[in-house]
Design a protein around this motif. Structure first.
Motif, PDB file in Angstrom:
ATOM      1  N   ARG A 159      12.389   3.485  28.992  1.00  0.00           N
ATOM      2  CA  ARG A 159      11.237   2.967  29.833  1.00  0.00           C
ATOM      3  C   ARG A 159      10.232   2.258  29.025  1.00  0.00           C
ATOM      4  O   ARG A 159       9.503   1.446  29.415  1.00  0.00           O
ATOM      5  N   ALA A 160      10.308   2.392  27.535  1.00  0.00           N
ATOM      6  CA  ALA A 160       9.500   1.649  26.707  1.00  0.00           C
ATOM      7  C   ALA A 160       9.956   0.288  26.471  1.00  0.00           C
ATOM      8  O   ALA A 160      11.072  -0.173  26.706  1.00  0.00           O
ATOM      9  N   VAL A 161       9.130  -0.729  26.049  1.00  0.00           N
ATOM     10  CA  VAL A 161       9.088  -2.098  25.977  1.00  0.00           C
ATOM     11  C   VAL A 161       9.082  -2.695  24.473  1.00  0.00           C
ATOM     12  O   VAL A 161       8.328  -1.835  23.626  1.00  0.00           O
ATOM     13  N   VAL A 162       9.370  -3.717  24.272  1.00  0.00           N
ATOM     14  CA  VAL A 162       9.305  -4.366  23.056  1.00  0.00           C
ATOM     15  C   VAL A 162       7.996  -5.386  23.432  1.00  0.00           C
ATOM     16  O   VAL A 162       8.137  -6.305  24.280  1.00  0.00           O
ATOM     17  N   MET A 163       6.672  -5.255  22.776  1.00  0.00           N
ATOM     18  CA  MET A 163       5.869  -6.158  22.693  1.00  0.00           C
ATOM     19  C   MET A 163       5.734  -7.016  21.685  1.00  0.00           C
ATOM     20  O   MET A 163       5.311  -7.007  20.775  1.00  0.00           O
ATOM     21  N   PHE A 164       5.855  -8.543  21.929  1.00  0.00           N
ATOM     22  CA  PHE A 164       5.618  -9.481  21.080  1.00  0.00           C
ATOM     23  C   PHE A 164       4.059 -10.018  21.297  1.00  0.00           C
ATOM     24  O   PHE A 164       3.564 -10.375  22.304  1.00  0.00           O
ATOM     25  N   LEU A 165       3.244  -9.603  20.186  1.00  0.00           N
ATOM     26  CA  LEU A 165       1.930 -10.085  20.030  1.00  0.00           C
ATOM     27  C   LEU A 165       1.780 -11.287  19.462  1.00  0.00           C
ATOM     28  O   LEU A 165       2.106 -11.846  18.543  1.00  0.00           O
ATOM     29  N   VAL A 166       1.178 -12.168  20.441  1.00  0.00           N
ATOM     30  CA  VAL A 166       1.465 -13.625  20.435  1.00  0.00           C
ATOM     31  C   VAL A 166       0.021 -14.436  20.346  1.00  0.00           C
ATOM     32  O   VAL A 166      -1.226 -13.921  20.621  1.00  0.00           O
ATOM     33  N   GLU A 167      -0.100 -15.809  19.705  1.00  0.00           N
ATOM     34  CA  GLU A 167      -1.085 -16.402  19.668  1.00  0.00           C
ATOM     35  C   GLU A 167      -1.483 -17.042  20.813  1.00  0.00           C
ATOM     36  O   GLU A 167      -0.706 -17.408  21.929  1.00  0.00           O
ATOM     37  N   SER A 168      -2.613 -17.550  21.118  1.00  0.00           N
ATOM     38  CA  SER A 168      -3.414 -18.337  22.277  1.00  0.00           C
ATOM     39  C   SER A 168      -2.418 -19.534  22.751  1.00  0.00           C
ATOM     40  O   SER A 168      -2.276 -20.117  23.727  1.00  0.00           O
ATOM     41  N   ARG A 218      20.268  -7.147  26.553  1.00  0.00           N
ATOM     42  CA  ARG A 218      20.596  -5.261  26.224  1.00  0.00           C
ATOM     43  C   ARG A 218      19.593  -4.722  27.098  1.00  0.00           C
ATOM     44  O   ARG A 218      19.624  -3.327  26.815  1.00  0.00           O
ATOM     45  N   LYS A 219      19.231  -5.261  28.221  1.00  0.00           N
ATOM     46  CA  LYS A 219      18.458  -4.354  28.964  1.00  0.00           C
ATOM     47  C   LYS A 219      17.181  -3.819  28.513  1.00  0.00           C
ATOM     48  O   LYS A 219      16.792  -2.530  28.927  1.00  0.00           O
ATOM     49  N   ILE A 220      16.758  -4.658  27.511  1.00  0.00           N
ATOM     50  CA  ILE A 220      15.503  -4.105  27.014  1.00  0.00           C
ATOM     51  C   ILE A 220      14.484  -4.887  27.388  1.00  0.00           C
ATOM     52  O   ILE A 220      14.111  -6.109  27.475  1.00  0.00           O
ATOM     53  N   THR A 221      13.087  -4.338  28.163  1.00  0.00           N
ATOM     54  CA  THR A 221      12.258  -5.126  28.423  1.00  0.00           C
ATOM     55  C   THR A 221      11.113  -5.694  27.367  1.00  0.00           C
ATOM     56  O   THR A 221      10.740  -4.969  26.602  1.00  0.00           O
ATOM     57  N   VAL A 222      10.888  -6.913  27.615  1.00  0.00           N
ATOM     58  CA  VAL A 222       9.958  -7.674  26.730  1.00  0.00           C
ATOM     59  C   VAL A 222       8.786  -8.021  27.481  1.00  0.00           C
ATOM     60  O   VAL A 222       8.770  -8.517  28.388  1.00  0.00           O
ATOM     61  N   ILE A 223       7.492  -7.733  26.922  1.00  0.00           N
ATOM     62  CA  ILE A 223       6.270  -8.257  27.325  1.00  0.00           C
ATOM     63  C   ILE A 223       5.604  -9.112  26.123  1.00  0.00           C
ATOM     64  O   ILE A 223       5.964  -8.730  24.925  1.00  0.00           O
ATOM     65  N   ARG A 224       4.757 -10.059  26.579  1.00  0.00           N
ATOM     66  CA  ARG A 224       4.037 -10.814  25.460  1.00  0.00           C
ATOM     67  C   ARG A 224       2.570 -10.666  25.914  1.00  0.00           C
ATOM     68  O   ARG A 224       2.081 -11.037  26.972  1.00  0.00           O
ATOM     69  N   ARG A 225       1.823 -10.267  24.681  1.00  0.00           N
ATOM     70  CA  ARG A 225       0.340 -10.049  25.102  1.00  0.00           C
ATOM     71  C   ARG A 225      -0.174 -10.619  23.802  1.00  0.00           C
ATOM     72  O   ARG A 225       0.315 -10.739  22.527  1.00  0.00           O
ATOM     73  N   GLN A 226      -1.688 -10.858  23.966  1.00  0.00           N
ATOM     74  CA  GLN A 226      -2.407 -11.277  22.972  1.00  0.00           C
ATOM     75  C   GLN A 226      -3.479 -10.435  22.595  1.00  0.00           C
ATOM     76  O   GLN A 226      -3.532  -9.331  23.004  1.00  0.00           O
ATOM     77  N   PHE A 227      -4.184 -10.389  21.249  1.00  0.00           N
ATOM     78  CA  PHE A 227      -4.982  -9.303  20.631  1.00  0.00           C
ATOM     79  C   PHE A 227      -5.806  -8.831  21.993  1.00  0.00           C
ATOM     80  O   PHE A 227      -6.269  -7.642  22.103  1.00  0.00           O
ATOM     81  N   GLU A 228      -6.668 -10.090  22.663  1.00  0.00           N
ATOM     82  CA  GLU A 228      -7.693  -9.288  23.745  1.00  0.00           C
ATOM     83  C   GLU A 228      -6.569  -8.628  24.644  1.00  0.00           C
ATOM     84  O   GLU A 228      -7.666  -7.657  25.463  1.00  0.00           O
TER      85      GLU A 228
END
Length: 461
Positions: free
Chosen positions: A189-198, A216-226
């Motif tokens: 259930r866990a995801v890979v998080m890309f910590l990205v710039e604005s 590979r059926k791995i969920t990816v999310i993109r988030r910033q520091f805030e």
């Protein structure tokens, strides 16, 4: 190699249009400066009209030594005493105060960058510029540039050279490493998080790696520091949750420069992620292992032996790639370095503790900074390195809005490495591809993201 073709302005004009269309067809893309966060308007990522010749021996040397550099980075990251002692010099550069010594799983996605040094006796040798242990970029786009140059060479009537362009797919290798670390985390259930710039002009470079994970059926999310500060939390087992997603891996594509930490909230967010059970790519120790000061310290006699005891062949293999590196610490040794640089500034590069390209100082700039900081602890924020002497080669750099013309160019070769450690067990250690970037010989410093270098491919000779 391309001499006669480069003299034909009409042919260059015809090839330019074909080359740009081919880059777009193959997804060698960036968002525009004017609309960096919009997918509505995109352009080709800057690249060379022709591939650049690279001696076969030094290319294979760079690929072969990458797994040794992976091991070096990992072993340095596990030596908090070495890191603390090396980075303890007074410096105006903010350094994180936390070194994680309770790490279960460690994932490294590195890129070691080199230039080819030509000595007065005519020898060519591989010399390391730096090793990137955080946010090492262009693995995605580099996976798609070979087909661009293959097509250009066919059109330009170089079929044999076209067939010699190397296959290259670092995006798949980077994603494979992330996927293995995700599996090791142990929650589907866990995801890979890309910590990205604005500002996300280079988003397509990320997307190629992301898409490999989605396959590979791995969920990816993109988030910033805030985003992580606002919605992130740790449970009693130190599992990291962001927007109710359990995070298996934090993949840092941001956070490599002090200015990326815009507030105390940013630092608090980094600390929360470091304290979590999530696999950090990189964790803070690995991040610090890639700093310029550590690079300079590793070049001291006897230091590599600390990390490779009883392995003299490995020490020689790594040390052969080092250019001269000199400390600017306070004291007699640092004073000698200052005097040496001021006496012959054109022989050196002054490098601050910064990532991202476009930060190094040359020639008169070195004198200006060191004269000002000669007696100040602020000089310890820099290291001095021998200036590498490559031989310029003619090529055409294709950039939006810039007329194509043959110019003298310099190239930088990078090799991508991945490794995963579970406790004390090394799960894998690989070299997964290469990156060639080329810039005008007029520019002393700067990469693709800084708007100076462009993407390229090696043609081995």
């Amino acid at each position: 190699m391309w001499g006669d073709v480069l003299k034909d302005e009409n042919l260059i004009g015809d090839l330019e249009e074909i080359a740009k269309d081919t880059a777009l067809l193959h997804g060698v893309l960036m968002r525009t400066k004017e609309t960096p966060n919009s997918p509505e308007v995109v352009s080709y990522a800057p690249f060379t009209l022709f591939p650049t010749t690279v001696p076969k021996a030094v290319f294979h040397e760079a690929m072969a030594v990458q797994t040794q550099f992976n091991m070096l980075v990992d072993r340095v990251s596990q030596d908090p005493g070495f890191l603390e002692q090396t980075l303890a010099s007074p410096s105006p550069t903010p350094t994180p105060k936390f070194i994680n010594q309770m790490v279960l799983n460690v994932l490294g996605l590195n890129r070691s960058d080199y230039m080819l040094d030509h000595s007065p006796d005519g020898r060519t040798s591989l010399k390391q510029i730096e090793i990137n242990t955080i946010a090492a970029s262009f693995g995605g786009l580099a996976s798609h540039t070979p087909d661009v140059h293959r097509h250009i060479l066919k059109v330009a009537n170089f079929p044999e050279e076209s067939s010699c362009i190397l296959d290259n797919n670092p995006a798949a290798g980077l994603a494979r490493a992330l996927a293995t670390a995700w599996e090791l985390y142990g929650s589907k259930r866990a995801v890979v998080m890309f910590l990205v710039e604005s500002v996300q002009r280079n988003i397509y470079d990320h997307r190629y790696v992301e898409n490999e994970l989605w396959k590979r059926k791995i969920t990816v999310i993109r988030r910033q520091f805030e985003d992580v500060f606002r919605t992130g939390s740790l449970d009693e087992d130190k599992r990291l949750f962001v927007d109710k997603h359990e995070v298996a891996i934090v993949y840092f594509r941001n956070g490599y420069m002090p200015q990326n930490y815009t507030s105390e909230e940013s630092w608090a967010t980094r600390l929360m992620m470091e304290r979590s059970k999530a696999v950090k790519c990189p964790n803070i120790s690995t991040h610090l292992a890639g700093t310029k000061k550590v690079q300079q310290e590793l070049a001291r006699p006897g230091v590599l032996e600390r990390f490779f005891p009883g392995q003299p062949e490995t020490v020689v293999q790594i040390r052969n790639t080092f250019a001269g590196l000199y400390t600017l610490d306070m004291g007699e040794e640092g004073d000698k370095t200052v005097a040496m640089a001021l006496a012959n500034p054109d022989q050196y590069v002054l490098k601050p503790q910064r990532e991202g390209g476009g930060n190094n100082l040359y020639g008169a700039e070195i004198c200006e900074v060191l004269e000002k900081l000669r007696g100040s602890t602020e000089r310890t924020a820099y290291i001095l390195m021998d200036k590498i002497q490559p031989v310029p080669l003619q090529n055409v750099l294709l950039r939006p809005g810039v007329p194509p013309r043959p110019i003298a160019c310099l190239s930088e070769l990078g090799t991508f490495g991945t490794y995963l450690r579970k406790g004390s067990e090394l799960v894998f250690n690989e070299c997964v591809g290469h990156l060639l970037r080329t810039k005008s010989a007029e520019h002393a410093d700067g990469g693709v993201a800084a708007g100076v270098a462009v993407l390229d491919n090696p043609l081995l000779v």
